[in-house]
Design an enzyme around this catalytic site. Structure first.
Site, PDB file in Angstrom:
ATOM      1  N   GLU A  44     -25.553 -12.815 -11.148  1.00 12.24           N
ATOM      2  CA  GLU A  44     -23.861 -12.448 -11.756  1.00 12.24           C
ATOM      3  C   GLU A  44     -24.434 -11.073 -12.402  1.00 12.24           C
ATOM      4  OE1 GLU A  44     -21.758 -15.899 -13.753  1.00 12.24           O
ATOM      5  OE2 GLU A  44     -22.277 -14.441 -15.316  1.00 12.24           O
ATOM      6  N   ASP A 232     -14.456 -22.216  -9.713  1.00 12.58           N
ATOM      7  CA  ASP A 232     -14.368 -23.208  -9.337  1.00 12.58           C
ATOM      8  C   ASP A 232     -12.686 -24.689 -10.037  1.00 12.58           C
ATOM      9  OD1 ASP A 232     -16.712 -23.190 -11.395  1.00 12.58           O
ATOM     10  OD2 ASP A 232     -14.915 -24.787 -12.003  1.00 12.58           O
TER      11      ASP A 232
END
Ligand code: FMC
Length: 274
Positions: A44, A232
């Site tokens: 990230e 997700d």
């Protein structure tokens, strides 16, 4: 607790300080000079490091000797950008995700860098029943823990540790983020107990750092915001770990775009403009 209207959108503790000293209120009208971005995973962090051409500290003076924590720093126009990543676990070599490392680096970074604003950026699971889809980027309106169960009056509230994030209506509009509540716990999966607590927190998204960063930032009276991209779907068919790993890189591109736009917007503005 005062309502957002009563606190002019600031976190209640910031408003209390402003009332007492007059100084904090003035600070909200100065252009923001320093931000600390707390990011748990290298995947990230690295796109933002290259986007803003941040350089990694090599002198090792900011943090205690031997810790894996990494600070990258640089400037975007007038804004000092610090990106802090808790690094790889010294024993196992994986990203130091979760609340313990997030709390430690948030504390150490605020102490060392005195930022005007903390930004916790990362990935999260999302509930499709609450409108979340893979790739969505959220700004958390509120954060709370879902795995700190203390069934004793008042300790129960302490365990939940609910905090309102710093209110940034203009930034939200500019970057076109979704707004929702974030629930934090130290597991990627979700026990039936966690599920009940997440529902009670009325969360749309679930991560492993947000409420810990919020606790420390609140403790040290620094405003904090939370930008989270959905990797997700928690209430979907696929196993969370599989879906998370499958989407991590692609979704990180959305996260980094949102954080980049947020930095562009924050530059030259005061806290009260956000
Ligand atoms: N539940 C909890 N955390 C995450 C998540 C989910 N469904 N999806 N993505 C995350 C975030 C956490 O905050 C961690 O930093 C990392 O990704 C997963 O280890």
């Amino acid at each position: 607790m005062p309502s957002p209207e009563e606190t002019n959108g600031e976190h209640p503790s910031a408003a209390i300080e402003a009332d007492a000293t007059g100084g904090a209120d003035e600070a909200t009208r100065q252009p923001i000079s320093t931000v600390v971005i707390i990011i748990a995973m290298q995947t990230e962090a690295l796109p933002l490091v290259s986007k803003f051409q941040l350089s990694e500290d090599t002198d090792g003076i900011l943090f205690p000797k031997g810790v894996p924590w990494v600070r990258y720093h640089g400037k975007y126009k007038d804004l000092n950008i610090n990106l802090v990543w808790p690094g790889k676990d010294l024993l196992l070599g994986v990203d130091s995700v979760g609340t313990v490392s997030a709390s430690l680096v948030t504390y150490a970074s605020i102490q060392a860098l005195k930022p005007d604003l903390v930004i916790n950026a990362g990935t999260a699971g999302g509930f499709k029943a609450k409108g979340a889809s893979i790739g969505d980027v959220y700004m958390a309106s509120d954060v709370a823990f879902h795995d700190r169960r203390i069934p004793i009056p008042v300790f129960d509230q302490y365990g939940i540790g609910a905090r309102r994030s710093f209110c940034t209506p203009n930034l939200l509009k500019e970057v076109d983020l979704k707004l929702g509540r974030l629930s934090t716990g130290d597991s990627l999966d979700m026990s039936p107990y966690d599920e009940g607590a997440i529902l009670a927190n009325d969360a749309v998204i679930k991560d492993m750092e947000g409420a810990a960063v919020a606790y420390v930032a609140d403790l040290l009276s620094v405003p904090a915001i939370f930008i989270k991209a959905v990797t997700d779907i928690i209430d979907g068919e696929k196993p969370t770990a599989e879906e998370f790993l499958q989407n991590l890189v692609a979704v990180t591109a959305n996260l980094d775009q949102a954080v980049t736009q947020a930095i562009y917007f924050i530059n030259g503005r005061c806290l009260s403009d956000l």
